[in-house]
Design a protein around this motif. Structure first.
Motif, short mmCIF file in Angstrom:
data_model
loop_
_atom_site.label_atom_id
_atom_site.label_comp_id
_atom_site.label_asym_id
_atom_site.label_seq_id
_atom_site.Cartn_x
_atom_site.Cartn_y
_atom_site.Cartn_z
N THR A 2 0.92 -1.22 -0.32
CA THR A 2 0.00 -0.51 0.14
C THR A 2 0.93 1.00 0.26
O THR A 2 2.59 1.01 0.42
N LEU A 3 0.04 2.22 -0.46
CA LEU A 3 0.65 3.98 -0.50
C LEU A 3 1.39 3.75 0.89
O LEU A 3 2.64 4.80 1.00
N ARG A 5 2.49 1.99 3.50
CA ARG A 5 3.41 0.80 4.07
C ARG A 5 4.84 1.70 3.36
O ARG A 5 5.73 1.98 3.95
N GLU A 83 1.16 2.96 -10.27
CA GLU A 83 0.16 3.70 -10.08
C GLU A 83 0.97 4.99 -10.05
O GLU A 83 1.81 5.28 -10.47
#
Length: 233
Positions: A2-3, A5, A83
């Motif tokens: 995830t962003l 993390r 992303e």
């Protein structure tokens, strides 16, 4: 991953780096008996070791940038990333700046110093600004040209060497400028000196990208591509 993390890894890594730089500077100054050369050597070694460990430990999570200009350079090469690179870069830079402040405060707390400080150590002059441009250009070149799996050692070694061959002792990092600006210690930099340092670092980063392009044999890889570190060629 995830962003959140990835961004948290950048916060932790930048905080750890600034804590090592400032904390070792405080310790070195206290124990060196006024010998600036010995203090700088101790500061250098602690920074090199900490940087290597942090890159190896957190590289698999975020790519271990710990540096806004590194993030901007890697983002500019990442148009094909899966992303949104703008959102990722903004999150990284925000966490790097916050981490730099947290690292400075943590170093002060460990040495029973006031948390809130502002450096009174000027670092001005054309030589200092040129040194920061050279240091940052070299850092970007090393990152972009490092063979797979060797970036941690090469970056740490380069920064250690640049501590001694540059007049500025190689900040090469706007987040480091912020953290060190908030510490009136051996590693500090006065706020009035900070803007010129950051501008020189940005110019150096552009020069490093240009040098890497002249040497490049393969297309650039995207930022944080799955299974890859940003520090690959």
């Amino acid at each position: 991953m995830t962003l959140a993390r990835k961004a948290f890894a950048e916060f932790i890594g930048t905080a750890g780096l600034l804590c090592a730089v400032i904390g070792s500077g405080i310790m070195a100054e206290r124990l060196s008996g006024g010998n600036t050369g010995v203090a700088l050597l101790a500061n250098t070694l602690a920074t090199v070791f900490a940087l290597f460990v942090l890159i190896e430990t957190l590289g698999p999570v975020s790519g271990a940038h710990f540096n806004p200009v590194v993030t901007l350079v890697m983002a500019s090469r990442s148009a094909a990333a899966d992303e949104p690179w703008v959102r990722l870069a903004m999150a990284f830079i925000a966490c790097q700046l916050l981490g730099a402040v947290a690292g400075a405060w943590l170093a002060h707390a460990m040495f029973d110093m006031s948390l809130l400080q502002v450096s009174t150590k000027p670092r001005d002059g054309a030589g200092q600004w040129l040194a920061e441009a050279v240091a940052t250009a070299g850092l970007i070149l090393v990152i972009l040209r490092a063979p797979a799996g060797k970036a941690a050692g090469l970056v740490a070694c380069y920064i250690g060497a640049a501590y001694w061959f540059t007049a500025s002792t190689s900040f090469a990092n706007p987040a480091a400028v912020l953290g060190r600006m908030l510490s009136d210690s051996f590693a500090g930099v006065a706020p009035a000196s900070a803007p010129a340092f950051v501008l020189a670092q940005c110019a150096g980063a552009a020069a490093g990208v240009g040098l890497a392009r002249l040497l490049r044999e393969t297309p650039p890889e995207p930022l944080c591509a799955p299974g890859n570190s940003v520090n690959r060629p």
